[in-house]
Design a protein around this motif. Sequence first.
Motif, PDB file in Angstrom:
ATOM      1  N   GLN A 110       0.775   5.331   1.166  1.00  0.00           N
ATOM      2  CA  GLN A 110       0.046   6.350   1.914  1.00  0.00           C
ATOM      3  C   GLN A 110       0.672   7.710   1.648  1.00  0.00           C
ATOM      4  O   GLN A 110       1.839   7.936   1.951  1.00  0.00           O
ATOM      5  N   LEU A 117       4.655   7.151   2.217  1.00  0.00           N
ATOM      6  CA  LEU A 117       4.921   6.054   3.136  1.00  0.00           C
ATOM      7  C   LEU A 117       4.411   4.788   2.458  1.00  0.00           C
ATOM      8  O   LEU A 117       3.254   4.733   2.017  1.00  0.00           O
ATOM      9  N   TYR A 161       0.851  -1.184   0.000  1.00  0.00           N
ATOM     10  CA  TYR A 161       0.000   0.000   0.000  1.00  0.00           C
ATOM     11  C   TYR A 161       0.895   1.244   0.000  1.00  0.00           C
ATOM     12  O   TYR A 161       2.009   1.232   0.516  1.00  0.00           O
ATOM     13  N   LEU A 194      -4.542   6.302   1.601  1.00  0.00           N
ATOM     14  CA  LEU A 194      -4.015   4.936   1.592  1.00  0.00           C
ATOM     15  C   LEU A 194      -4.543   4.216   0.367  1.00  0.00           C
ATOM     16  O   LEU A 194      -5.753   4.035   0.219  1.00  0.00           O
TER      17      LEU A 194
END
Lengths: 114, 115
Positions: free
Chosen positions: A37, A88, A35, A43
């Motif tokens: 973010q 992130l 994933y 997200l």
Amino acid sequence: DSGVTQTPKHLITATGQRVTLRCSPRSGDLSVYWYQQSLDQGLQFLIQYYNGEERAKGNILERFSAQQFPDLHSELNLSSLELGDSALYFCASSVEVGQGYEQYFGPGTRLTVT
Amino acid sequence: AQSVAQPEDQVNVAEGNPLTVKCTYSVSGNPYLFWYVQYPNRGLQFLLKYITGDNLVKGSYGFEAEFNKSQTSFHLKKPSALVSDSALYFCAVRVSGGGADGLTFGKGTHLIIQP
């Protein structure tokens, strides 16, 4: 501690470069997810692997690729990096697929592209 | 396509009061619903999930959530808030029976518990 590990914790690189993010799932988990973010996109699911095979793709760019190895660890490769790739990146794992198995998330890799 | 809406960017609650964090979803089919919590500079921690069965599900740290099919909602609740509950909360959904297990997340709700 979820049992999912990710390396490195932080990564700073320049535009146009290529990086590899690494993830080790929880012991016994067969499926790995990636994933992203970011502040503007939130997200987002990128890609899923199950027992070494790609199972599903989400909003993953063509410049990004991933693989899952026989020992079930996974790597996410990001190439031709752009400023907008700063985010992130989380890896998650689940014991199986289908049904409603919950995913356990690692601490993430913070990528900064300058 | 599936989507999740968390209508409140921030929820403020006094310590000891009940809290509710709202979530509505949209899927084509039956949903699997999840709540996760994220503390600063940490990954997401699983709180609870709804798969099938009882509409009220209980999870970690005293949290619970109520699945309401007619309102397509899955609100997170706790009877008595603690300052340590302050964090970013995410609702997530995926459709049951699909070939993909990737979750679709809401934007997140900042929960602030005031002493």
